[in-house]
Motif scaffolding. Structure first.
Motif, mmCIF file in Angstrom:
data_model
loop_
_atom_site.group_PDB
_atom_site.id
_atom_site.type_symbol
_atom_site.label_atom_id
_atom_site.label_comp_id
_atom_site.label_asym_id
_atom_site.label_seq_id
_atom_site.Cartn_x
_atom_site.Cartn_y
_atom_site.Cartn_z
ATOM 1 N N THR A 56 1.308 3.440 -8.281
ATOM 2 C CA THR A 56 0.169 4.616 -7.986
ATOM 3 C C THR A 56 -0.002 4.273 -6.731
ATOM 4 O O THR A 56 -0.606 5.064 -5.917
ATOM 5 N N HIS A 57 -0.229 2.916 -5.930
ATOM 6 C CA HIS A 57 -0.560 2.770 -4.606
ATOM 7 C C HIS A 57 -0.546 1.382 -4.498
ATOM 8 O O HIS A 57 0.104 0.535 -5.130
ATOM 9 N N THR A 58 -1.037 0.618 -3.124
ATOM 10 C CA THR A 58 -0.742 -0.592 -2.899
ATOM 11 C C THR A 58 -1.930 -1.309 -3.335
ATOM 12 O O THR A 58 -2.887 -1.269 -3.116
ATOM 13 N N MET A 79 6.943 5.394 -4.337
ATOM 14 C CA MET A 79 5.440 5.675 -3.969
ATOM 15 C C MET A 79 5.181 6.799 -3.456
ATOM 16 O O MET A 79 6.244 7.670 -3.020
ATOM 17 N N THR A 83 2.531 5.908 1.696
ATOM 18 C CA THR A 83 2.414 4.396 1.573
ATOM 19 C C THR A 83 2.995 3.810 2.656
ATOM 20 O O THR A 83 3.577 4.404 3.591
ATOM 21 N N TYR A 109 -1.384 13.993 -5.574
ATOM 22 C CA TYR A 109 -2.083 13.057 -4.362
ATOM 23 C C TYR A 109 -3.599 12.866 -4.921
ATOM 24 O O TYR A 109 -4.218 13.875 -4.978
ATOM 25 N N PRO A 111 -6.243 10.337 -3.371
ATOM 26 C CA PRO A 111 -6.911 9.453 -2.580
ATOM 27 C C PRO A 111 -8.192 9.179 -2.813
ATOM 28 O O PRO A 111 -8.786 10.009 -3.453
ATOM 29 N N THR A 114 -7.640 4.210 -2.329
ATOM 30 C CA THR A 114 -6.960 3.872 -1.091
ATOM 31 C C THR A 114 -6.505 5.469 -0.477
ATOM 32 O O THR A 114 -6.688 6.249 -1.261
ATOM 33 N N GLU A 116 -3.625 6.251 0.044
ATOM 34 C CA GLU A 116 -2.122 6.709 -0.233
ATOM 35 C C GLU A 116 -2.212 6.517 -1.878
ATOM 36 O O GLU A 116 -0.859 6.516 -2.278
ATOM 37 N N SER A 117 -3.206 6.890 -2.708
ATOM 38 C CA SER A 117 -2.992 6.656 -3.985
ATOM 39 C C SER A 117 -2.617 8.064 -4.607
ATOM 40 O O SER A 117 -2.965 8.764 -4.284
#
Length: 231
Positions: A56-58, A79, A83, A109, A111, A114, A116-117
Motif C-alpha cells: 500500500t506504501h513504502t 505499488m 512510489t 490514492y 496520501p 506518506t 504515495e499511499s
C-alpha cells in the motif's frame, strides 16, 4: 472467496491473502519479509497461484516480502504510481482496477501517511472491504510526520475518499497496536477519536502534536523497501 489475515508481531503488521476460490489465482497485500515461509505455506496448502503482491506504501517499520515473493512465485509486484521504488513491476493509478480471476480491487490514492499511499477497495461496485494501509487504522490514523506525510492530506483522504464508502464496508488496515483485527467505515466515522466530531483544524493539530519517535527499523526498512526488500 478465500480470505486470510496474517499478523506479524514484531511490527504489528497485518497481511492479507485473497483469492476467489481454491486452486485459483491469488493476491497478497502488505507482506512482511520475516513471514515469507508462512505465506508460501498457505499458498501451497490452499492450492493457490500467487499472481500479484501489493504494498500500500513504502513501509518504515518492517522489510517487505514483495521481491522475495516475486522471486519464489513469479508474481507481479504492485505499488501506486508515486512510489520511489524502482523495483516494482506494475504501478497503479487512482481508479485502476485489478482483476485476479474475478476478484476485483480498485486502487484509490489516499496520501497523508506518506505522499504515495494507496488504499484498495474490494468489489468496488458494491464495496465489501477496503485495505487502508496506514492512512486509516482502527480507532486511529497513521502518523503524518515523515515520507512526505501531511495531516491535511490525511484528513482529505479519510473523510473525502474512505468515508465516502458505505458504512458497512469493512476496514482492514496494515497495522494494529490495540488488539483489533477489523472495523468498518461506519464504526470509524462514529468512534475514531481522532476523527469523530472533529474539524479539519482539530485533526491537523492532533497529528502535528503527536511527537512520536521514529520507527526502530526506519533507517533499514525504507532503503530495503525501495528495493522491494531485496539487497
Amino acid at each position: 472467496m478465500i480470505f486470510r489475515q496474517f499478523f506479524e508481531p514484531k511490527s504489528s503488521t497485518y497481511t492479507y491473502l485473497l483469492a476467489s476460490g481454491t486452486g485459483r489465482e491469488a493476491l497478497i497485500i502488505d507482506p512482511v519479509k520475516e513471514a515469507l515461509p508462512h505465506y508460501l505455506r498457505a499458498i501451497r496448502e490452499l492450492d493457490l497461484r500467487l499472481v500479484r503482491a501489493i504494498d500500500t506504501h513504502t513501509h518504515a517499520d518492517h522489510v517487505t516480502a514483495l521481491g522475495d515473493l516475486r522471486e519464489q512465485t513469479g508474481c507481479v509486484t504492485v505499488m501506486g504510481e508515486f512510489t520511489r521504488a524502482q523495483c516494482v513491476s506494475e504501478h497503479v493509478r487512482d481508479g485502476d482496477l485489478l482483476d485476479v480471476y474475478g476478484l476485483r480491487l480498485q486502487a484509490r490514492y489516499t496520501p497523508g501517511h506518506t505522499d504515495e499511499s494507496f488504499s484498495f477497495v474490494l468489489v468496488p461496485e458494491r464495496p465489501r472491504a477496503v485495505f487502508t494501509g496506514d492512512v486509516l487504522l482502527i480507532r486511529g490514523t497513521g502518523r503524518t510526520d515523515f515520507q512526505g506525510g501531511d495531516a491535511r492530506k490525511s484528513w482529505a483522504s479519510i473523510t473525502g475518499v474512505l468515508f465516502a464508502l458505505p458504512d458497512e464496508t469493512l476496514v482492514y488496515p496494515a497495522h494494529d497496536y490495540k488488539g483489533w483485527s477489523c472495523s468498518s467505515i461506519g464504526e470509524e466515522r462514529r468512534w475514531n477519536p481522532r476523527l469523530a466530531g472533529r474539524s479539519e483544524a482539530e485533526y491537523v493539530d492532533i497529528m502535528n502534536s503527536l511527537d512520536l519517535p521514529d520507527p526502530a527499523l526506519m533507517d533499514i526498512a525504507i532503503p530495503a523497501n525501495l528495493a522491494c526488500g531485496q539487497p
